[in-house]
Motif scaffolding. Structure first.
Motif, PDB file in Angstrom:
ATOM      1  N   GLU A 158      40.876  21.893  19.975  1.00  0.00           N
ATOM      2  CA  GLU A 158      40.302  20.060  19.597  1.00  0.00           C
ATOM      3  C   GLU A 158      38.534  20.174  19.954  1.00  0.00           C
ATOM      4  O   GLU A 158      38.690  19.160  19.611  1.00  0.00           O
ATOM      5  CB  GLU A 158      40.589  20.481  21.465  1.00  0.00           C
ATOM      6  CG  GLU A 158      40.180  19.002  22.049  1.00  0.00           C
ATOM      7  CD  GLU A 158      41.171  17.705  21.412  1.00  0.00           C
ATOM      8  OE1 GLU A 158      40.788  16.974  21.390  1.00  0.00           O
ATOM      9  OE2 GLU A 158      42.245  17.902  20.761  1.00  0.00           O
ATOM     10  N   GLY A 211      41.247  25.248  22.478  1.00  0.00           N
ATOM     11  CA  GLY A 211      40.279  23.673  23.573  1.00  0.00           C
ATOM     12  C   GLY A 211      39.070  24.152  22.069  1.00  0.00           C
ATOM     13  O   GLY A 211      38.832  23.256  21.943  1.00  0.00           O
ATOM     14  N   SER A 237      39.283  20.596  31.535  1.00  0.00           N
ATOM     15  CA  SER A 237      40.888  21.184  31.770  1.00  0.00           C
ATOM     16  C   SER A 237      41.432  20.323  32.999  1.00  0.00           C
ATOM     17  O   SER A 237      41.176  19.123  33.691  1.00  0.00           O
ATOM     18  CB  SER A 237      39.700  22.546  32.543  1.00  0.00           C
ATOM     19  OG  SER A 237      39.184  21.824  34.442  1.00  0.00           O
ATOM     20  N   TYR A 279      35.809  19.353  26.020  1.00  0.00           N
ATOM     21  CA  TYR A 279      37.319  19.472  26.812  1.00  0.00           C
ATOM     22  C   TYR A 279      37.550  19.968  28.287  1.00  0.00           C
ATOM     23  O   TYR A 279      36.435  20.466  28.829  1.00  0.00           O
ATOM     24  CB  TYR A 279      37.560  21.063  26.027  1.00  0.00           C
ATOM     25  CG  TYR A 279      38.970  21.410  26.740  1.00  0.00           C
ATOM     26  CD1 TYR A 279      39.900  21.066  25.544  1.00  0.00           C
ATOM     27  CD2 TYR A 279      39.015  21.783  27.956  1.00  0.00           C
ATOM     28  CE1 TYR A 279      41.042  21.105  25.801  1.00  0.00           C
ATOM     29  CE2 TYR A 279      40.235  22.533  28.329  1.00  0.00           C
ATOM     30  CZ  TYR A 279      41.748  22.077  27.099  1.00  0.00           C
ATOM     31  OH  TYR A 279      43.130  22.279  27.510  1.00  0.00           O
ATOM     32  N   LEU A 334      40.290  27.740  28.891  1.00  0.00           N
ATOM     33  CA  LEU A 334      39.636  26.463  27.889  1.00  0.00           C
ATOM     34  C   LEU A 334      41.363  26.653  27.206  1.00  0.00           C
ATOM     35  O   LEU A 334      41.325  26.302  25.748  1.00  0.00           O
ATOM     36  CB  LEU A 334      38.682  27.129  27.111  1.00  0.00           C
ATOM     37  CG  LEU A 334      37.772  26.328  26.401  1.00  0.00           C
ATOM     38  CD1 LEU A 334      37.188  25.482  26.602  1.00  0.00           C
ATOM     39  CD2 LEU A 334      36.723  27.037  25.010  1.00  0.00           C
ATOM     40  N   GLY A 335      42.259  25.519  27.736  1.00  0.00           N
ATOM     41  CA  GLY A 335      43.205  25.225  27.306  1.00  0.00           C
ATOM     42  C   GLY A 335      43.804  26.141  26.679  1.00  0.00           C
ATOM     43  O   GLY A 335      45.134  26.392  25.743  1.00  0.00           O
TER      44      GLY A 335
END
Length: 536
Positions: free
Chosen positions: A169, A166, A334, A332, A130-131
């Protein structure tokens, strides 16, 4: 290595697969490999102290599929994390190497100008990072000894990325959608799958920072409290450090304890002045509640007010309400799964390997992670491997039932060579002397010609032997490819079951013995080698 030894003693008598990252911590090279008779040198390694009651397996297959060397190659071996070659391969080929995870935030209710008269739903989609590890250009970042091993392996470090990247964002996108106020609540929807008791660590549909709190202790001056930094900082998590700095050269020994719900974490112990910072981790015991709070706090930073309390249980009852007026207000996206596979294989990421089982189950339309073994078996057959040569009950290679016959590995690896992703897969493996869990052996080409020419996944299953006050090494394995010269590549398996080591340094020596054998095989093949043969 005190903290790692303590971790073993805490698991007295229990076999665990936690140290495939140890090779990256090994200071010993895979030795200079210029012996004129590699077969004799290999046998000498197998007869070293600690292997008196052990069983060795060895298989080398050339680029034409011919067996070059074979020892006990038709028997079951404890694979350790070498099993990840199968679980990651199956996930890659089932969901696709280019598959991207899209994690949405839904607005449920009605908008009144910039206010949402309803609630936001964060839908977990099985995104491992998740970022939190995403680097420039969409690559997934890693360090040679991953933070997930910090409590057991010395030298674990952090990637520089913000673990809440994430989540932040998503919050910015919600604000950009025009929402500045949420009059209802925020809820995490984790109904994508239900994990299995066989999968440890247990995957969850929403994962933030590998479901861990990172705790980094830095020494100050002798007699003073050590400095603590921790992340991600999400309420109601609190950390109390009682670690003190002792004189240079003193003992560094840091322990972590947490309350039953995991939200109150305490560090105790000592760290030597001048020592490198020491990383520890503590588990997030309720990932859904954690993710909910993290999103509410991120929304606040982005300029969106949520009227519900930021902390507390995840209000799953809201998920049963009618979603009339549902609107996707954030998502989001990936990096591709192949990037995740690289991290899982390079650092032996246990949670990521187990997550693959659940992702394959979801791909079949099931929410039960145990159903992910069916597509794994289908992939194994497609790869030309007899599924009866595998016994697996998880994705990471740590379950007591896990066994694999050595001949299965070259067949799997040669399958990849026939695909468009051959190079991508091979380079996702740890590279001897270069990166991941093979970074610490064969570090210089001048003394180890195999440097950078072996691409392989190691595996370790070991536990504390209380009778003999030593480590019982149930299984140490290494499987992959090596460059055989003139554009040729051989596949191989090396494994030993039933070895023992007096301490952690002895275990590192066993790991390095397998790396040494791989280097011997590589040098022999590159030098022209001999025709296919059995034994040594």
């Amino acid at each position: 290595m005190t903290g790692f030894t303590r971790g073993w003693r805490a698991r007295a008598g229990v076999a665990v697969a936690v140290i495939t990252a140890l090779t990256a911590a090994s200071a010993g090279p895979a030795a200079a490999v210029r012996e004129r008779r590699p077969g004799a040198a290999i046998e000498a390694v197998m007869r070293k102290p600690g292997y008196e009651h052990a069983r060795w397996g060895l298989l080398e297959v050339d680029e034409k599929g011919r067996t070059v060397r074979s020892k006990n190659a038709g028997e079951f071996f404890i694979p350790g994390s070498a099993a990840k070659l199968f679980s990651v391969s199956a996930t890659w080929r089932t969901i696709g190497g280019d598959h991207r995870f899209t994690t949405p935030v839904l607005a449920v209710g009605h908008r009144n100008h910039t206010a949402l008269d309803g609630h936001l739903v964060l839908v977990g989609q099985g995104d491992l990072s998740l970022g939190g590890r995403t680097g420039p250009g969409g690559t997934m970042e890693y360090t040679d000894i991953d933070h997930t091993y910090a409590n057991d392996v010395p030298g674990a470090t952090l990637t520089p990325q913000n673990p809440l990247a994430g989540i932040d964002e998503l919050a910015r996108q919600v604000r950009h959608s025009g929402i500045t106020e949420v009059k209802g609540d925020v809820v995490v929807d984790s109904r994508l799958f239900t994990s299995s008791a066989n999968l440890d660590p247990a995957p969850t549909p929403l994962i933030v920072n590998d479901n861990l709190i990172d705790l980094l202790t830095t020494p100050t001056s002798a007699g003073r409290p050590a400095k603590l930094d921790w992340r991600p900082r999400v309420a109601p998590y609190q950390v109390d450090s009682q670690v003190r700095t002792v004189a240079a050269g003193g003992t560094t020994d840091i322990s972590v304890t947490a309350s039953q719900d995991g939200t109150h974490i305490t560090l105790t112990g000592t760290i030597a002045a001048g020592a490198k910072p020491v990383l520890r981790v503590s588990p997030v015991r309720n990932p859904d509640a954690f993710g909910r709070t993290a999103l509410i706090e991120a929304l606040g930073r982005a300029g969106v007010t949520v009227h519900a309390h930021a902390t507390g249980p995840n209000p799953t009852g809201l998920l049963r309400q009618d979603r009339h007026g549902t609107e996707r207000v954030a998502a989001y996206v990936s990096p591709p799964y192949a990037e995740y596979a690289k991290v899982i294989l390079k650092v032996s990421h246990n949670l990521g390997a187990n997550l693959g089982i659940c992702l394959m189950a979801v791909h079949t339309g099931s929410r039960n992670c145990d159903d992910g073994f069916r597509p794994l078996a289908e992939f194994v057959r497609k790869a030309g491997v007899d599924p009866r040569q595998l016994q697996l009950l998880d994705g990471r290679g740590g379950n007591p039932v896990d066994r694999i016959v050595p001949t299965a590995f070259p067949r799997l690896l040669r399958y990849w060579e026939r695909t468009p992703d051959a190079d991508r897969f091979r380079k996702a493996l740890p590279i001897l002397g270069v990166d991941g869990s093979l970074a610490g052996s064969c570090t210089r080409a001048a003394t180890c010609p195999a440097h950078g020419k072996v691409f392989a996944k190691p595996g370790t299953v070991a536990g504390f032997d209380a009778v003999n006050n030593r480590l019982a090494v149930g299984g140490e394995t290494l499987a992959g490819y090596f460059e055989a010269g003139h554009g040729r590549r051989h596949t191989f398996f090396i494994g030993v079951n039933g070895a023992s080591a007096p301490d952690i340094k002895g275990l590192l020596a066993i790991i390095d013995d397998l790396n040494h054998i791989a280097a011997l095989l590589q040098q022999q093949a590159a030098a022209g080698g001999h025709g296919p043969r059995r034994g040594h």
